[in-house]
Motif scaffolding. Structure first.
Motif, PDB file in Angstrom:
ATOM      1  N   TYR A  94      12.075   5.492 -14.100  1.00 11.67           N
ATOM      2  CA  TYR A  94      13.380   5.041 -14.564  1.00 11.67           C
ATOM      3  C   TYR A  94      14.494   5.942 -14.032  1.00 11.67           C
ATOM      4  O   TYR A  94      15.560   5.472 -13.639  1.00 11.67           O
ATOM      5  N   GLU A  97      15.272   5.210 -10.327  1.00  9.11           N
ATOM      6  CA  GLU A  97      15.874   3.920  -9.993  1.00  9.11           C
ATOM      7  C   GLU A  97      17.378   4.028  -9.766  1.00  9.11           C
ATOM      8  O   GLU A  97      17.966   3.232  -9.036  1.00  9.11           O
ATOM      9  N   VAL A  99      19.775   3.654 -12.110  1.00 10.67           N
ATOM     10  CA  VAL A  99      20.595   2.801 -12.971  1.00 10.67           C
ATOM     11  C   VAL A  99      21.690   3.646 -13.617  1.00 10.67           C
ATOM     12  O   VAL A  99      22.847   3.240 -13.723  1.00 10.67           O
ATOM     13  N   PHE A 115      26.939   4.082 -14.715  1.00  7.92           N
ATOM     14  CA  PHE A 115      25.957   3.056 -15.063  1.00  7.92           C
ATOM     15  C   PHE A 115      26.069   1.961 -14.012  1.00  7.92           C
ATOM     16  O   PHE A 115      27.036   1.212 -13.981  1.00  7.92           O
ATOM     17  N   TYR A 120      20.250  -2.834 -13.024  1.00  5.63           N
ATOM     18  CA  TYR A 120      19.564  -2.956 -14.310  1.00  5.63           C
ATOM     19  C   TYR A 120      19.123  -4.402 -14.539  1.00  5.63           C
ATOM     20  O   TYR A 120      19.925  -5.321 -14.509  1.00  5.63           O
ATOM     21  N   LYS A 122      16.763  -6.338 -17.459  1.00 11.04           N
ATOM     22  CA  LYS A 122      16.105  -6.091 -18.740  1.00 11.04           C
ATOM     23  C   LYS A 122      14.619  -6.378 -18.700  1.00 11.04           C
ATOM     24  O   LYS A 122      13.815  -5.661 -19.293  1.00 11.04           O
ATOM     25  N   LYS A 125      11.543  -3.796 -18.805  1.00 12.37           N
ATOM     26  CA  LYS A 125      11.980  -2.459 -19.198  1.00 12.37           C
ATOM     27  C   LYS A 125      11.573  -2.161 -20.643  1.00 12.37           C
ATOM     28  O   LYS A 125      11.646  -3.028 -21.515  1.00 12.37           O
ATOM     29  N   MET A 130      14.462   3.475 -21.955  1.00  8.69           N
ATOM     30  CA  MET A 130      15.812   3.388 -21.391  1.00  8.69           C
ATOM     31  C   MET A 130      16.796   4.205 -22.237  1.00  8.69           C
ATOM     32  O   MET A 130      17.654   4.917 -21.706  1.00  8.69           O
ATOM     33  N   SER A 159      27.312  -7.628 -10.194  1.00 11.98           N
ATOM     34  CA  SER A 159      26.460  -7.849 -11.364  1.00 11.98           C
ATOM     35  C   SER A 159      26.732  -9.225 -11.961  1.00 11.98           C
ATOM     36  O   SER A 159      27.753  -9.860 -11.684  1.00 11.98           O
ATOM     37  N   ASN A 163      22.201  -8.877 -15.589  1.00  6.54           N
ATOM     38  CA  ASN A 163      22.326  -7.414 -15.592  1.00  6.54           C
ATOM     39  C   ASN A 163      22.952  -6.878 -16.877  1.00  6.54           C
ATOM     40  O   ASN A 163      23.140  -5.661 -17.008  1.00  6.54           O
TER      41      ASN A 163
END
Length: 525
Positions: A94, A97, A99, A115, A120, A122, A125, A130, A159, A163
């Motif tokens: 995580y 990645e 994010v 962010f 991202y 969901k 995850k 998170m 996005s 997202n």
């Protein structure tokens, strides 16, 4: 939030808050989770005026509300093991990645946490992991900046609906609101797609009035008002070509938490004493029982009950177990309702400092038996494994079959099941978020997870929950409609192409026929 914009407490008010906390600690020590508050927290309260000043500023110098918020923050940090969160206790995949990551500074010289919404998704995850990752970055940036403010940037470029996770965003906002007072310099929303405007209007309602003033919508046209060209990423219109790559905190020259606390500007130092407590009653002494978070081998989170929430047509609970021993341990989960619940994984092995999430799913046909489920229990058992012990599923099952539950080799953690007192199939929102019991101020009726109540906040949160549920339904319908329209467009294009090809073919045949007739007429003549 800029300090110049908030009320400044006097030294006397800071001392008063500290004294009231000291009194409450003496009288309510037995209510503190196992082991008492972390010594780092106590040092910060007794040695750091700046920390107490922020609670007073957050509540407009309301001593009573400041004390409640300070106490709730200590409990939250204790329950979540905030001071123990580091890159070794957060999922590395995580972190890598990208994010969430820190980079650059705003115009006030405050570090920026970014962010990256487009990264991202969901699906797949683990929400607890998170949340833990977000707290890791907040704690790390505070350590690196010696407790300074920071700016949180929601980079929304490229996005869409997929997202946006309202549960995660709400957690971020609530965490900063309740447990990191006056910590945000700016809350920036970069390149907000117009289709998500309604979503962030809902999020805006979560913020306290003072924080709303720090919320800014930015784009390449006005980002320079908050972040200079050197620190702004290229995608924002700046010259910062930074590409995220996770860098271990240990590879930097950092001060640890204790040094940070000592280095912050404060001349008022006071030690905490527990003269009125016996050794066994002291909140700083670890004690072990069946329901403790920490045993000798396992830490179980939550430590006393499993909170079920609605997810689709199922009720789901989660338990995290962590091996805090120095050797591998085997664990097994038992329940009084095996015919109603599915536990995965129910048996296994944990290496030292390794954790695993246990999923408990209430079978669909058992949903109507929620009242009885409140009386059921789960048992988390563990014992140490020998060096040469087999870890195959069959051998582990045989080992537990031949081990008595009363054996002194077995450590036990008992958990209850928690469901809302007034639960019905419609009581929980469709996205799996527990409803708020307005009368008790508790989520899902579970008394172990109180929602901070700041003067009517329970009613506002209930209204917010309803609004979020409706918003999620609207988003789902809109996504379905968009997909349908896209499919219809493709079908229309295909039909148009087929018709065009057919027309061209017919015209070609017509032309050929005309040419043939013309040639035939010439010959007859």
């Amino acid at each position: 939030m800029v300090l110049a914009e908030v009320m400044q407490p006097s030294d006397e008010q800071i001392k008063q808050l500290r004294d009231l906390f000291d009194q409450k600690l003496q009288t309510d020590a037995h209510k503190i989770p196992t082991g008492g508050f972390n010594q780092i927290e106590l040092d910060r309260i007794y040695k750091n005026d700046e920390w107490l000043r922020r609670f007073l500023q957050q509540t407009d110098l309301d001593i009573k509300e400041s004390l409640k918020m300070l106490w709730d923050t200590c409990e939250w940090r204790k329950t979540n093991g905030t001071n123990d969160i580091n890159e070794n206790t957060v999922r590395m995949d995580y972190l890598e990645e990208g994010v969430i990551f820190p980079n650059g500074y705003d115009l006030d010289g405050k570090p920026i946490i970014i962010f990256k919404a487009k990264l991202y998704v969901k699906s797949g995850k683990n929400m607890d992991d998170m949340k833990r990752m977000f707290v890791y970055w907040v704690e790390r940036i505070i350590r690196e900046s010696n407790g300074d403010l920071f700016t949180l940037m929601f980079d929304m470029s490229e996005s869409g609906f997929s997202n946006i996770d309202m549960e995660f965003v709400k957690y971020i906002i609530d965490t900063l609101k309740y447990y990191y007072p006056v910590q945000i310099n700016y809350l920036l929303i970069q390149d907000m797609p117009w289709i998500l405007n309604a979503t962030f209007q809902i999020i805006k309602k979560l913020l306290p009035a003072k924080a709303v003033a720090r919320l800014k919508f930015t784009s390449s046209k006005n980002i320079s008002e908050y972040v200079d060209e050197k620190n702004a990423l290229i995608s924002w219109g700046g010259k910062n070509d930074y590409v995220f790559k996770f860098e271990s905190e240990n590879s930097k020259t950092l001060n640890n938490n204790n040094n940070n606390i000592e280095s912050m500007n404060n001349n008022n130092v006071k030690k905490v004493h527990f003269a009125n407590f016996n050794a066994s009653d002291s909140p700083m002494i670890e004690a072990i029982s069946d329901n403790n978070i920490d045993g000798e081998m396992l830490r179980v989170i939550p430590n006393n009950c499993i909170n079920f929430i609605k997810s689709g047509n199922e009720l789901i609970g989660n338990v995290e177990i962590i091996n805090i021993d120095t050797v591998p341990v085997t664990y097994k989960i038992k329940t009084t309702v095996p015919e109603k619940c599915r536990v995965r994984p129910s048996i296994g092995v944990l290496s030292p400092n390794v954790s695993i999430n246990i999923n408990v799913v209430l079978q669909q046909e058992s949903n109507q038996q929620f009242t009885a489920l409140n009386r059921e229990k789960f048992l988390v058992m563990c014992m140490r494994l020998g060096v040469d012990a087999s870890t195959s599923s069959q051998d582990l099952a045989e080992l537990w079959k031949n081990t008595s539950l009363g054996s002194n080799l077995v450590e036990q953690h008992r958990l209850k099941c928690a469901l809302p007192a007034n639960y019905s199939n419609d009581s929980l929102s469709k996205n799996g978020t527990p409803y708020l019991n307005a009368s008790s101020g508790m989520i899902g009726g579970d008394l172990s997870n109180p929602v901070p109540n700041f003067g009517g906040a329970d009613r506002n949160l209930t209204q917010f929950q309803t609004t979020v549920t409706r918003l999620n339904d609207t988003i789902q319908r809109l996504e379905t409609r968009i997909k349908f329209n896209q499919t219809l467009q493709w079908i229309t294009i295909a039909i148009f192409l087929l018709i065009s090809i057919a027309m061209i073919y017919i015209l070609k045949l017509e032309i050929n026929n005309n040419n043939s007739q013309y040639c035939l007429t010439d010959k007859i003549d």
